[in-house]
Design a protein around this motif. Sequence first.
Motif, PDB file in Angstrom:
ATOM      1  N   UNK A  41       3.262   7.224 -22.593  1.00  0.00           N
ATOM      2  CA  UNK A  41       3.759   7.647 -21.275  1.00  0.00           C
ATOM      3  C   UNK A  41       5.120   8.313 -21.404  1.00  0.00           C
ATOM      4  N   UNK A  42       5.993   7.733 -22.228  1.00  0.00           N
ATOM      5  CA  UNK A  42       7.314   8.332 -22.419  1.00  0.00           C
ATOM      6  C   UNK A  42       7.218   9.699 -23.096  1.00  0.00           C
ATOM      7  N   UNK A  45       2.072  11.922 -22.462  1.00  0.00           N
ATOM      8  CA  UNK A  45       0.611  11.879 -22.606  1.00  0.00           C
ATOM      9  C   UNK A  45       0.058  10.848 -21.618  1.00  0.00           C
ATOM     10  N   UNK A  46       0.064  11.216 -20.341  1.00  0.00           N
ATOM     11  CA  UNK A  46      -0.198  10.233 -19.293  1.00  0.00           C
ATOM     12  C   UNK A  46      -1.640   9.735 -19.249  1.00  0.00           C
ATOM     13  N   UNK A  47      -2.672  10.604 -19.350  1.00  0.00           N
ATOM     14  CA  UNK A  47      -4.043  10.057 -19.341  1.00  0.00           C
ATOM     15  C   UNK A  47      -4.302   9.085 -20.493  1.00  0.00           C
ATOM     16  N   UNK A  48      -3.794   9.417 -21.691  1.00  0.00           N
ATOM     17  CA  UNK A  48      -3.952   8.515 -22.839  1.00  0.00           C
ATOM     18  C   UNK A  48      -3.219   7.206 -22.575  1.00  0.00           C
ATOM     19  N   UNK A  49      -2.018   7.309 -22.007  1.00  0.00           N
ATOM     20  CA  UNK A  49      -1.224   6.113 -21.724  1.00  0.00           C
ATOM     21  C   UNK A  49      -1.954   5.197 -20.743  1.00  0.00           C
ATOM     22  N   UNK A  50      -2.538   5.781 -19.693  1.00  0.00           N
ATOM     23  CA  UNK A  50      -3.229   4.946 -18.710  1.00  0.00           C
ATOM     24  C   UNK A  50      -4.437   4.242 -19.332  1.00  0.00           C
ATOM     25  N   UNK A  75       0.927   0.534 -15.705  1.00  0.00           N
ATOM     26  CA  UNK A  75      -0.128   1.470 -15.292  1.00  0.00           C
ATOM     27  C   UNK A  75       0.212   2.117 -13.961  1.00  0.00           C
ATOM     28  N   UNK A  76       0.815   1.364 -13.042  1.00  0.00           N
ATOM     29  CA  UNK A  76       1.205   1.920 -11.743  1.00  0.00           C
ATOM     30  C   UNK A  76       2.283   2.983 -11.910  1.00  0.00           C
ATOM     31  N   UNK A  77       3.198   2.767 -12.861  1.00  0.00           N
ATOM     32  CA  UNK A  77       4.228   3.781 -13.082  1.00  0.00           C
ATOM     33  C   UNK A  77       3.623   5.051 -13.668  1.00  0.00           C
ATOM     34  N   UNK A 114       8.788   0.805  -8.309  1.00  0.00           N
ATOM     35  CA  UNK A 114       7.658   1.746  -8.439  1.00  0.00           C
ATOM     36  C   UNK A 114       6.938   1.874  -7.099  1.00  0.00           C
ATOM     37  N   UNK A 115       6.719   0.745  -6.425  1.00  0.00           N
ATOM     38  CA  UNK A 115       6.063   0.782  -5.111  1.00  0.00           C
ATOM     39  C   UNK A 115       6.906   1.566  -4.103  1.00  0.00           C
ATOM     40  N   UNK A 116       8.226   1.377  -4.144  1.00  0.00           N
ATOM     41  CA  UNK A 116       9.101   2.096  -3.213  1.00  0.00           C
ATOM     42  C   UNK A 116       9.091   3.596  -3.497  1.00  0.00           C
TER      43      UNK A 116
END
Length: 406
Positions: A41-42, A45-50, A75-77, A114-116
């Motif tokens: 994620x950092x 590579x967001x799809x791989x990270x999720x 995962x939410x982030x 993250x929710x905010x």
Amino acid sequence: MDSLIAASARALASGDPLGALKRVALREDPPALALRGIAMAQLGELPVARDLLRRAGRAFGSHEALARARCVVAEAEVALAMRDLAGSPQGLLAAADTLQGHGDRGNALHARLVAARRLLLLGRLPQAATLLEPVDPAGLPPTLAAVAELSGAELALRSLRIGPATAALARAQEAAQRAGIPALMAEVAEARAALARPAARCRNAGGERVLRLDEIEALLASGAFVLDACRRGVARGGAWQPLARRPVLFALARLLAQAWPDAVERDALIASVFRTRRPDETHRARLRVEIGRLRALLKAQAAIEATAGGFVLSPPAGAEVVVLLPPIDGEQASVVALLSDGAAWSTSALALALGTSQRTVQRTLAGLQAAGQVRAIGQARARRWLAPPLVDFTTVLLLPGSLPGA
């Protein structure tokens, strides 16, 4: 926790994802999967990270509630970074409660932040304020403090409270420098730069000029009658009358405000608002009805008086009439404003943030793509939309939920 997992976690905390991956890249145990997901994620590579974080969450046993909750938050982030805004935030808030119950105050607070931030993206400012109100950045680790101050600053900016926003950004900069994470420092710098950029055009009887956010805040507090074409409403003396869901009334109010102190002929109003070149008695009757509705809505801000040939806006004695225009023209401005954050948005996420239909967003994007203002990546359900950052002005007033004093 073995030494490699501990070393990988320390590398991630210091903003070194490659160093973290070197230690756990070949491991498939749940802690290693979670750390690999955060590292990816950092690296963007967001799809791989999720996928990695979901695998880690499933791999942790039912007795490992704390580890599973941490995976939910991570995962939410990632979903937030991917602009995947669908679904309920209840799972994230439940994870926050689990973390708090196990004494992991830092990750519990991170979950609420993250929710905010998700609520801020959707323009749900009161709900975001409720989540952020109990957060006290003092005494937090530098990274969390910077994120908390950034979230508070964004809420203040979107509510046009520039003083508190400026103070929060100064504290965020100090915390980001202590954290030493380049990406976080860049985010704070970009937010501070928005304060110095033009946010809207101001047009009155004396001509047109550009205004910064602090100047707009002062204008709204000045007692002037402000027709706000950015957020589609009317403001005067702290009172706000939204007209975004009343397009005919907004169009009439805008024409009257732009013409002030002169009147607008009835036929000109009909031609512009009802889009006809041959007005008849039915159009004139409808105009009278709509003017009556507009009078009732604006009675606290200004009067609308009939003249021999049309109508004229009549603010209280001594009050100036000002039209606040967006820095970019057209009905597509809010879509461009959301896309300018550099993230890849789906049409469903844009529709959710704008409170409109997905089909409307698709038509808007088609027009913007034809004009070369946006581009698409991916195909079918994986398609996402991007636009270059807007560096000449700030888009705060064009974002969902940006209301005076919200």
